[in-house]
Design a protein around this motif. Structure first.
Motif, PDB file in Angstrom:
ATOM      1  N   UNK A  23      31.007  33.914  42.334  1.00 47.93           N
ATOM      2  CA  UNK A  23      31.574  35.088  42.466  1.00 47.93           C
ATOM      3  C   UNK A  23      32.827  34.384  41.022  1.00 47.93           C
ATOM      4  N   UNK A  24      33.712  33.845  41.812  1.00 37.95           N
ATOM      5  CA  UNK A  24      34.820  32.484  40.719  1.00 37.95           C
ATOM      6  C   UNK A  24      34.424  32.303  39.403  1.00 37.95           C
ATOM      7  N   UNK A  39      40.189  36.727  38.250  1.00 36.53           N
ATOM      8  CA  UNK A  39      40.273  38.143  38.358  1.00 36.53           C
ATOM      9  C   UNK A  39      39.011  38.849  39.191  1.00 36.53           C
ATOM     10  N   UNK A  40      37.281  37.883  38.817  1.00 35.53           N
ATOM     11  CA  UNK A  40      36.629  38.017  39.660  1.00 35.53           C
ATOM     12  C   UNK A  40      36.682  38.512  40.918  1.00 35.53           C
ATOM     13  N   UNK A  41      37.689  37.080  41.187  1.00 36.65           N
ATOM     14  CA  UNK A  41      37.854  37.158  43.189  1.00 36.65           C
ATOM     15  C   UNK A  41      39.012  38.255  43.478  1.00 36.65           C
ATOM     16  N   UNK A  42      39.803  38.478  42.560  1.00 34.40           N
ATOM     17  CA  UNK A  42      40.773  40.351  42.814  1.00 34.40           C
ATOM     18  C   UNK A  42      39.761  41.295  43.140  1.00 34.40           C
ATOM     19  N   UNK A  43      38.841  41.303  42.188  1.00 30.68           N
ATOM     20  CA  UNK A  43      38.257  42.069  41.939  1.00 30.68           C
ATOM     21  C   UNK A  43      37.369  42.970  42.740  1.00 30.68           C
ATOM     22  N   UNK A  44      36.525  41.597  43.321  1.00 28.46           N
ATOM     23  CA  UNK A  44      35.390  41.662  44.414  1.00 28.46           C
ATOM     24  C   UNK A  44      36.304  41.810  45.626  1.00 28.46           C
ATOM     25  N   UNK A  45      37.602  41.035  45.678  1.00 30.13           N
ATOM     26  CA  UNK A  45      38.249  41.808  47.722  1.00 30.13           C
ATOM     27  C   UNK A  45      38.503  42.696  47.045  1.00 30.13           C
ATOM     28  N   UNK A  46      39.547  43.449  46.078  1.00 30.39           N
ATOM     29  CA  UNK A  46      39.551  44.698  45.809  1.00 30.39           C
ATOM     30  C   UNK A  46      38.499  45.712  46.508  1.00 30.39           C
ATOM     31  N   UNK A  47      37.340  45.285  45.814  1.00 29.13           N
ATOM     32  CA  UNK A  47      36.198  46.591  46.320  1.00 29.13           C
ATOM     33  C   UNK A  47      35.885  46.144  47.496  1.00 29.13           C
ATOM     34  N   UNK A  48      35.762  45.225  48.273  1.00 30.71           N
ATOM     35  CA  UNK A  48      35.404  45.029  49.054  1.00 30.71           C
ATOM     36  C   UNK A  48      36.374  45.713  50.675  1.00 30.71           C
ATOM     37  N   UNK A  49      37.611  45.387  49.807  1.00 31.19           N
ATOM     38  CA  UNK A  49      38.908  46.692  50.460  1.00 31.19           C
ATOM     39  C   UNK A  49      37.991  47.781  50.727  1.00 31.19           C
ATOM     40  N   UNK A  50      38.230  47.860  49.866  1.00 32.28           N
ATOM     41  CA  UNK A  50      37.184  50.075  49.820  1.00 32.28           C
ATOM     42  C   UNK A  50      36.324  49.813  50.466  1.00 32.28           C
ATOM     43  N   UNK A  51      34.893  48.848  50.487  1.00 36.37           N
ATOM     44  CA  UNK A  51      34.081  49.267  50.897  1.00 36.37           C
ATOM     45  C   UNK A  51      34.497  49.670  52.758  1.00 36.37           C
ATOM     46  N   UNK A  52      35.191  48.182  52.861  1.00 37.45           N
ATOM     47  CA  UNK A  52      35.038  48.103  54.037  1.00 37.45           C
ATOM     48  C   UNK A  52      35.810  49.205  54.848  1.00 37.45           C
ATOM     49  N   UNK A  53      36.622  49.947  54.410  1.00 37.51           N
ATOM     50  CA  UNK A  53      36.890  51.538  55.306  1.00 37.51           C
ATOM     51  C   UNK A  53      35.878  52.350  55.670  1.00 37.51           C
ATOM     52  N   UNK A  54      34.505  52.493  54.802  1.00 36.94           N
ATOM     53  CA  UNK A  54      33.382  53.553  55.646  1.00 36.94           C
ATOM     54  C   UNK A  54      32.357  52.711  55.660  1.00 36.94           C
ATOM     55  N   UNK A  55      32.277  51.240  56.343  1.00 38.91           N
ATOM     56  CA  UNK A  55      31.685  50.520  57.133  1.00 38.91           C
ATOM     57  C   UNK A  55      31.917  50.345  58.117  1.00 38.91           C
ATOM     58  N   UNK A  61      36.449  39.602  55.242  1.00 40.17           N
ATOM     59  CA  UNK A  61      36.110  38.034  55.348  1.00 40.17           C
ATOM     60  C   UNK A  61      36.228  37.948  53.610  1.00 40.17           C
ATOM     61  N   UNK A  62      35.394  38.811  53.133  1.00 39.19           N
ATOM     62  CA  UNK A  62      35.323  38.698  51.515  1.00 39.19           C
ATOM     63  C   UNK A  62      36.429  38.842  50.917  1.00 39.19           C
ATOM     64  N   UNK A  63      37.128  39.892  51.473  1.00 42.40           N
ATOM     65  CA  UNK A  63      38.575  40.236  50.555  1.00 42.40           C
ATOM     66  C   UNK A  63      39.775  39.104  51.085  1.00 42.40           C
ATOM     67  N   UNK A  64      39.058  38.647  52.142  1.00 44.33           N
ATOM     68  CA  UNK A  64      39.955  37.714  52.524  1.00 44.33           C
ATOM     69  C   UNK A  64      39.913  36.444  51.501  1.00 44.33           C
ATOM     70  N   UNK A  65      39.023  35.805  51.875  1.00 43.82           N
ATOM     71  CA  UNK A  65      37.977  34.894  50.741  1.00 43.82           C
ATOM     72  C   UNK A  65      38.572  34.540  49.217  1.00 43.82           C
ATOM     73  N   UNK A  66      38.542  36.140  48.531  1.00 42.62           N
ATOM     74  CA  UNK A  66      38.717  36.379  46.933  1.00 42.62           C
ATOM     75  C   UNK A  66      40.318  36.683  46.850  1.00 42.62           C
ATOM     76  N   UNK A  67      41.352  37.125  47.803  1.00 41.56           N
ATOM     77  CA  UNK A  67      42.434  36.776  47.795  1.00 41.56           C
ATOM     78  C   UNK A  67      42.715  35.231  48.137  1.00 41.56           C
ATOM     79  N   UNK A  68      41.950  34.429  48.764  1.00 44.14           N
ATOM     80  CA  UNK A  68      42.771  33.041  49.045  1.00 44.14           C
ATOM     81  C   UNK A  68      42.067  32.367  47.990  1.00 44.14           C
ATOM     82  N   UNK A  69      40.633  32.181  46.636  1.00 40.23           N
ATOM     83  CA  UNK A  69      40.645  31.436  45.684  1.00 40.23           C
ATOM     84  C   UNK A  69      41.516  32.277  44.507  1.00 40.23           C
ATOM     85  N   UNK A  70      42.108  33.505  45.009  1.00 36.10           N
ATOM     86  CA  UNK A  70      42.889  33.859  43.341  1.00 36.10           C
ATOM     87  C   UNK A  70      44.537  33.665  43.509  1.00 36.10           C
ATOM     88  N   UNK A  71      44.067  33.168  44.881  1.00 34.90           N
ATOM     89  CA  UNK A  71      45.908  32.611  44.958  1.00 34.90           C
ATOM     90  C   UNK A  71      45.634  31.067  44.709  1.00 34.90           C
TER      91      UNK A  71
END
Length: 218
Positions: free
Chosen positions: A66-67, A136-152, A162-172
């Motif tokens: 995704x990056x 930007x793609x890592x951050x966007x997918x991290x936010x999306x995965x975080x939102x989806x995890x609330x209903x999964x 994990x996708x959210x954490x990995x996205x934040x790590x790559x973004x930083x």
């Protein structure tokens, strides 16, 4: 006058990155354990002990893809054309209107998206979105995965976290300007390019030469 390279040896320049990775690793470990207890009732079973690292590896692998896709998408939005897309040592090259698979590796990188830049205007070109597109793609997918995890629930929820954490790590690690082992990350490149039109021209020449090399032009 003492040379800067002697005052700041190479190993010392990697200290900020080492500290950042240690902090991120500690946070991911703590969140991973607490979230496993929350979403996976049998997280301590042998099956879970085997599956959790595999899911974490898959999450980081997907965020690498995704990056590089972020560089592609945001670069295309600003007039760039992709001619090489590499993940690890698998390189997809556009030659004669066809996609060809090659093998190539570059130490210190998990992937690379090379694109032909638009023409220079007054010695400048759009470079910010292309360089920060992966972040930007890592951050966007991290936010999306975080939102989806609330209903999964269950393993799916754990994987999305994990996708959210990995996205934040790559973004930083890619967004915070860092220079280590002779390589500049995306944030450092974006900062240098915004400060210097000469650096923009140098990048334009480098990408054009790289494109011609891929196409076999002498």
């Amino acid at each position: 006058m003492t040379d800067k390279k002697k005052r700041f040896p190479e190993w010392l320049r990697t200290v900020p990155l080492f500290i950042l990775l240690c902090v991120l690793g500690g946070i991911c470990g703590y969140l991973g354990l607490s979230l496993s207890e929350q979403f996976i009732p049998d997280y301590a079973s042998p099956w879970s002990v085997l599956l959790l690292p595999l899911l974490l590896y898959a999450a980081f692998l997907l965020q690498i893809i995704l990056h590089e896709a972020g560089h592609w998408c945001f670069g295309a939005m600003t007039g760039y054309r992709c001619y090489s897309f590499r993940i690890f040592n698998l390189c997809f090259v556009m030659l004669d209107g066809k996609v060809q698979l090659r093998r190539m590796s570059l130490p210190g990188t998990g992937g690379q998206c090379l694109m032909s830049p638009p023409d220079l205007h007054d010695g400048k070109m759009p470079c910010l979105l292309y360089n920060l597109g992966g972040v930007l793609m890592n951050l966007l997918t991290a936010v999306l995965c975080l939102l989806l995890s609330r209903i999964a629930f269950g393993w799916l929820a754990a994987f999305l976290i994990m996708m959210c954490m990995a996205g934040v790590c790559f973004a930083l690690t890619n967004g915070i300007p860092l220079h280590m082992q002779g390589l500049d990350n995306d944030g450092y490149n974006a900062l240098s390019l915004c400060r210097s039109p000469a650096a923009q021209r140098a990048l334009w020449i480098q990408l054009k030469i790289s494109e011609m090399t891929y196409r076999g032009v002498r």
